[in-house]
Each structure stands twice: as structure tokens, then as C-alpha cells.
Scaffold this motif. Structure first.
Motif: not given
Length: 65
Positions: A5-12
Motif C-alpha cells: 500500500a505504501y508504494n501507491h502514488p499519492a492521489i492528485p
């Protein structure tokens, strides 16, 4: 393949605003739809709520048409 989960890019920010709009307004629309089905408010009142929310939605910035 699994991704942590921590590898997911931040949501714009734009997408977060759209998601927050849905979180804020979906319960109101659902409540009014239920109230209409019980006869507590008229269909015209439900239509007004929906039209108001739709107008607010189109004011938000959208990148995708």
C-alpha cells in the motif's frame, strides 16, 4: 502481483476534491431519494436537490471529459 500500500502514488489534489465531493453529497442525495419514496418530499424537491448537486459538480475542475 501484489503491491504494498505504501508504494501507491499519492492521489492528485483534483481527484481528492472530486472524491470528497462524492463523500459529502452522496448521502444527501440517497437520503432525499428515500424520503421521496416514502412521500416525505416531492419528486420536484428531489429533482431540485439533484440539479443543485449536479451544478456544483460541474463547477469542480475536471481533467477528463
Amino acid at each position: 502481483m501484489l503491491t504494498l500500500a505504501y508504494n501507491h502514488p499519492a492521489i492528485p489534489a483534483q481527484e481528492r476534491r472530486l472524491q470528497q465531493f462524492i463523500v459529502d453529497n452522496a448521502p444527501i442525495l440517497a437520503f432525499n431519494a428515500i424520503a421521496t419514496s416514502y412521500g416525505d418530499i416531492t419528486y420536484i424537491q428531489l429533482q431540485n436537490v439533484f440539479n443543485h448537486q449536479l451544478a456544483q459538480w460541474w463547477i469542480l475542475p475536471h481533467d477528463n471529459p
